[in-house]
Every structure is written in structure tokens, then in C-alpha cells.
Write an enzyme that holds these catalytic residues in place. Structure first.
Site, mmCIF file in Angstrom:
data_model
loop_
_atom_site.group_PDB
_atom_site.id
_atom_site.type_symbol
_atom_site.label_atom_id
_atom_site.label_comp_id
_atom_site.label_asym_id
_atom_site.label_seq_id
_atom_site.Cartn_x
_atom_site.Cartn_y
_atom_site.Cartn_z
ATOM 1 N N ASN A 210 -25.753 10.106 -38.045
ATOM 2 C CA ASN A 210 -25.149 10.884 -36.957
ATOM 3 C C ASN A 210 -24.100 10.033 -36.238
ATOM 4 O O ASN A 210 -23.898 8.868 -36.580
ATOM 5 C CB ASN A 210 -26.231 11.384 -35.989
ATOM 6 N N LYS A 289 -26.735 6.404 -58.440
ATOM 7 C CA LYS A 289 -25.847 7.334 -57.745
ATOM 8 C C LYS A 289 -26.028 8.749 -58.299
ATOM 9 O O LYS A 289 -26.014 8.933 -59.531
ATOM 10 C CB LYS A 289 -24.400 6.857 -57.946
ATOM 11 N N PRO A 305 -40.825 9.614 -38.929
ATOM 12 C CA PRO A 305 -41.821 9.383 -37.873
ATOM 13 C C PRO A 305 -41.128 9.437 -36.510
ATOM 14 O O PRO A 305 -39.944 9.098 -36.399
ATOM 15 C CB PRO A 305 -42.319 7.964 -38.169
ATOM 16 N N PHE A 323 -34.879 9.255 -24.177
ATOM 17 C CA PHE A 323 -33.616 9.948 -23.927
ATOM 18 C C PHE A 323 -33.691 11.324 -24.552
ATOM 19 O O PHE A 323 -34.327 11.502 -25.588
ATOM 20 C CB PHE A 323 -32.430 9.174 -24.541
HETATM 21 O O1 C5P Z 1 -36.774 14.679 -30.307
HETATM 22 P P1 C5P Z 1 -35.509 14.051 -29.867
HETATM 23 O O2 C5P Z 1 -34.774 13.355 -30.987
HETATM 24 O O3 C5P Z 1 -34.597 14.918 -29.082
HETATM 25 O O4 C5P Z 1 -36.016 12.948 -28.825
HETATM 26 C C1 C5P Z 1 -35.187 12.035 -28.265
HETATM 27 C C2 C5P Z 1 -35.974 10.807 -27.871
HETATM 28 O O5 C5P Z 1 -36.949 10.460 -28.848
HETATM 29 C C3 C5P Z 1 -35.051 9.597 -27.804
HETATM 30 O O6 C5P Z 1 -35.604 8.719 -26.853
HETATM 31 C C4 C5P Z 1 -35.149 9.031 -29.217
HETATM 32 O O7 C5P Z 1 -34.794 7.658 -29.267
HETATM 33 C C5 C5P Z 1 -36.598 9.270 -29.536
HETATM 34 N N1 C5P Z 1 -36.886 9.516 -30.977
HETATM 35 C C6 C5P Z 1 -37.617 8.597 -31.707
HETATM 36 N N2 C5P Z 1 -37.934 8.846 -33.016
HETATM 37 C C7 C5P Z 1 -37.540 9.983 -33.608
HETATM 38 C C8 C5P Z 1 -36.802 10.953 -32.895
HETATM 39 C C9 C5P Z 1 -36.471 10.672 -31.552
HETATM 40 O O8 C5P Z 1 -37.965 7.533 -31.162
HETATM 41 N N3 C5P Z 1 -37.860 10.199 -34.874
#
Ligand code: C5P
Length: 398
Positions: A210, A289, A305, A323
Site C-alpha cells: 500500500n 516468477k 495476523p 491507528f
Molecule cells: O484494522 P485496521 O487495519 O484498520 O487497524 C488499524 C490498526 O491496527 C493500526 O494501528 C495498525 O497498525 C494495526 N494493524 C495491525 N495488524 C494488522 C492490521 C492492522 O497491527 N494486520
């Protein structure tokens, strides 16, 4: 790297004989790595030429409040938000009184009102003016509001008087500015921060990821280090230099970020999850590939996870800040995540706006915890990081 590297400082120069020394202040700030923009009051221009300050700072000097050309370049609100520190040296008796009354009759006084940055003044005036009860009361008022006062120094004055009122030496002013960024709020604490995107491989050359730049997480790492914490920054691939004095663990995938986070969090006090973790990864990673096939192709994905939830569950005494980047119903989604991921607090930001959030240098966010919320209006990510940490320490009595 030097102690003010990456710091953006507005040097405000007001009208007084000590204004000639502000040229030296610009130089000393730059020696420490700061980016300096000079804002002069019209009276300051009587004592030192704006051209001198422009040549030294390498940036246009800002003077007029109602200057449409300057406003089109960097307007007063933008300048106020840009700064990490507003340093007014010399600060004349008149300008100090102007600050006390919250006037906005010059560019510099408008910036003083609008900035979320720390404000520092180095007063300079005749000793009798300094000793006047009105001046002393004004200084006390500014101190109560959190303005840092440097000096004045005592000695022979330009007018021949002897006493306190000389502007503090440029070296001393700069040393104090450095110390302000080192506030000791998190002294003795260990803070672990995840930042940037993760990359989930599809084959040896391709991946899913992303647009996260890592700027917010890196700003938090910098601010936590400056606040005295021992910081471990667990970062996905970004193009940022790691802040000084923090331990960087570079990772690629969510799995690697999880292992590094679990290991670093065992003896930590605070875990901040600022990373934009990929929600899914390929069920199988091709060893070679993947060749072009028909018109369409399907890739099977499986859920990654949840790093922050896993770390929080494994460390019940850890303070965990997450966040939430959302494009709609920001507060309600953030509150859901607060509960479902077992967080102590969450920072919600609106990523549907181009001027803040993902990739931008500025951000505007809300802090949300179980029983309160607080909006942090738009400001630089560096300033926001300091403000979030200060709120965390004060609000939750860490
Ligand atoms: O579920 P979402 O991605 O919106 O949640 C955002 C928060 O969860 C952020 O603090 C992000 O760093 C954390 N997060 C995480 N592991 C994931 C997905 C999100 O630690 N697999």
C-alpha cells in the site's frame, strides 16, 4: 546528524538594536541542522536588512501580514503550521506586550497566535524597561502560558546603561532550543513503534502493498526518542532515514513485523501501531516468477495476523496505541477497533483528504480512548507526534 536536524524553526525578529545578532542565531540554528525561515516585524527592518536574513536563511523573509504575493507562496497559517518551534529573538518590550494581549496586527504576532509549535522568546531591551513592573508582569503571563523565556543577559547595554536586558548569546539561545526538544517526558520508558507498509510476496518479483510512507511512525519514533524513551522502530520498506538513537528493525512482511513486535514488546512500556499492515497475503508464494496466462487470473489470499491485537493480548500491562485510517464514520469505526483490538487508545484519521493523512507531511487526527476524545487540528506530523506523546503521558499518567 545534529541535534536540530529536520527541525523547522521560524526565527521571529522584532525591532531593537539586538536584531543584528539574529543573523548569528540563523547561522547557529543551521549549524545544528535546522531549516530556518525568518519572519521580521516592520520595525526590525530598521535594524537589520531583510536581504541579509534572506541570504543567510536561504529562504524569502516574511514581513507583511497583508501581502497577497507572500500569502500565495506560504501564507501565515501555513507558516504557523509548518514550524516545530517559533523562536523570537530579539523580543522587544513592545512585542512581548503584543503577545500578552494576543494581538494579530503583524505577520509575526498572527503566527504567534496560530501556531501549535513551542514558543520561545529571547527578550532584549534597556535595563530600566526590563525592570518595569509591566514588563515583569508580561513575562510572568507568558511563562504561565508555557512560553519559554531565554535570558536576558546582564552587562553593558547599547545605550551605555549596565544591567539585565541584553539579548542572550546566540550559542546559549540555540543550546536552549535543542534542550526544548529533549523534554524527558518518556525518560526510562521503552517504546516500540511499527511504521510503514508491509509487503506480501506473490512470487520472487511481485508483491501486494500500500502507499503508506511511514512518516507518522517515524515522526513518533523521533519524538519518543527526544522525550527520553528507548525506542525500537519496526519498519516496513520506506524511503526515510531512521531517526537518530532509535533501534531500527527493518522488516518486509506482516509475519516478520509480528515476530519482531512480539519480541520487542516483552519488556516495553508502550506499543504504538502506526504501520499500515496489509490485510491479506497470498495463500502460497510461487517459487518462480508467475508467467502470463489467460485474460484473467485469480490469486488466493488469506488474512494476515492482526499484529497490534496479538501484541496487546500477549502483554496485558503494555500501553497500546493503535491507528485507524478511515474514509467515513471515522469515530465509530475507530471505537470498534479500540475494543476489538484491545487498545488503550486509538488515533483516528481521515484518509479521504489529500492534504492530510497518507503520504502527506501534515495530519489532523482525533485521539479516542474508552472515556474521552480529543481533536488535534491540522499540523506537521513532527509536531503532532510530540503532541500525541505529551497527551498520552499527561492524560494516562504513564
Ligand atoms: O484494522 P485496521 O487495519 O484498520 O487497524 C488499524 C490498526 O491496527 C493500526 O494501528 C495498525 O497498525 C494495526 N494493524 C495491525 N495488524 C494488522 C492490521 C492492522 O497491527 N494486520
Amino acid at each position: 546528524m545534529s541535534s536540530l536536524s529536520n527541525k523547522r524553526i521560524i526565527l521571529g525578529v522584532t525591532g531593537g538594536i539586538a536584531a543584528y545578532k539574529s543573523a548569528e542565531v540563523v547561522r547557529r540554528l543551521q549549524d545544528q541542522g535546522a531549516e530556518v525561515r525568518v519572519v521580521m516585524t516592520p520595525a526590525a527592518g530598521e535594524f537589520i536588512r531583510p536581504l541579509t536574513m534572506q541570504a543567510l536563511s536561504g529562504n524569502p523573509v516574511h514581513i507583511e501580514l497583508l501581502d497577497s504575493e507572500a500569502e500565495a507562496g506560504m501564507g501565515h497559517i501555513e507558516l504557523a503550521r509548518w514550524a516545530d518551534l517559533l523562536l523570537i529573538a530579539p523580543a522587544s518590550a513592545d512585542f512581548i506586550a503584543n503577545m500578552v494581549h494576543g494581538r494579530a496586527d503583524s505577520l509575526l504576532s498572527a503566527i504567534h497566535l496560530a501556531t501549535p509549535a513551542m514558543v520561545v522568546i529571547a527578550p532584549a531591551m534597556n535595563q530600566a524597561m526590563w525592570a518595569h513592573p509591566a514588563s515583569l508582569a508580561n513575562i510572568a503571563t507568558l511563562q504561565e502560558r508555557g512560553v519559554c523565556i531565554i535570558g536576558p543577559d546582564a552587562g553593558i547595554q547599547a545605550c551605555g546603561d549596565v544591567g539585565p536586558g541584553r539579548m542572550q548569546r546566540p550559542d546559549d539561545i540555540v543550546e536552549r532550543a535543542i534542550s526544548l526538544f529533549e523534554n524527558g517526558l518518556l525518560a526510562g520508558k521503552k517504546v516500540v513503534i511499527t511504521a510503514g507498509p508491509t509487503r506480501e510476496a506473490l512470487d520472487p518479483v511481485r508483491y501486494i502493498s500500500n502507499h503508506s510512507s511511514g512518516k507518522m511512525g517515524y515522526a513518533l519514533a523521533q519524538a519518543a526518542t527526544e522525550a527520553g524513551a528507548k525506542v525500537t522502530l519496526i519498519s516496513g520498506p520506506v524511503s526515510l532515514a531512521p531517526p537518530e538513537r532509535c533501534q531500527l528493525t527493518a522488516v518486509t512482511s506482516a509475519d516478520e513485523m509480528l515476530s519482531a513486535s512480539l519480541e520487542a514488546a516483552t519488556d516495553a512500556d508502550v506499543f504504538i501501531a502506526a504501520a499500515a499492515v496489509a490485510d491479506y497475503r497470498a495463500s502460497t508464494v510461487a517459487e518462480q516468477k508467475i508467467k502470463k496466462q489467460g485474460e484473467q487470473m485469480t490469486i488466493n489470499l488469506e488474512k494476515n495476523p492482526d499484529i497490534v491485537a496479538t501484541v496487546s493480548a500477549a502483554n496485558p500491562n503494555l500501553f497500546v496505541l493503535g491507528f485507524a485510517a478511515e474514509t467515513q464514520d471515522i469515530e465509530s469505526y475507530a471505537r470498534d477497533k479500540l475494543a476489538s483490538k484491545n487498545l488503550n487508545a486509538i488515533i483516528a484519521n481521515d484518509v479521504s483528504r489529500g492534504d492530510v493523512g497518507f503520504n502527506a507531511d501534515d495530519n489532523e487526527v482525533s485521539w479516542i480512548d474508552a472515556d474521552s476524545s480529543k481533536v488535534f487540528s491540522k499540523r506537521s506530523k513532527a509536531q503532532l507526534a510530540r503532541d500525541i506523546l505529551e497527551h498520552m503521558v499527561n492524560h494516562l499518567k504513564l
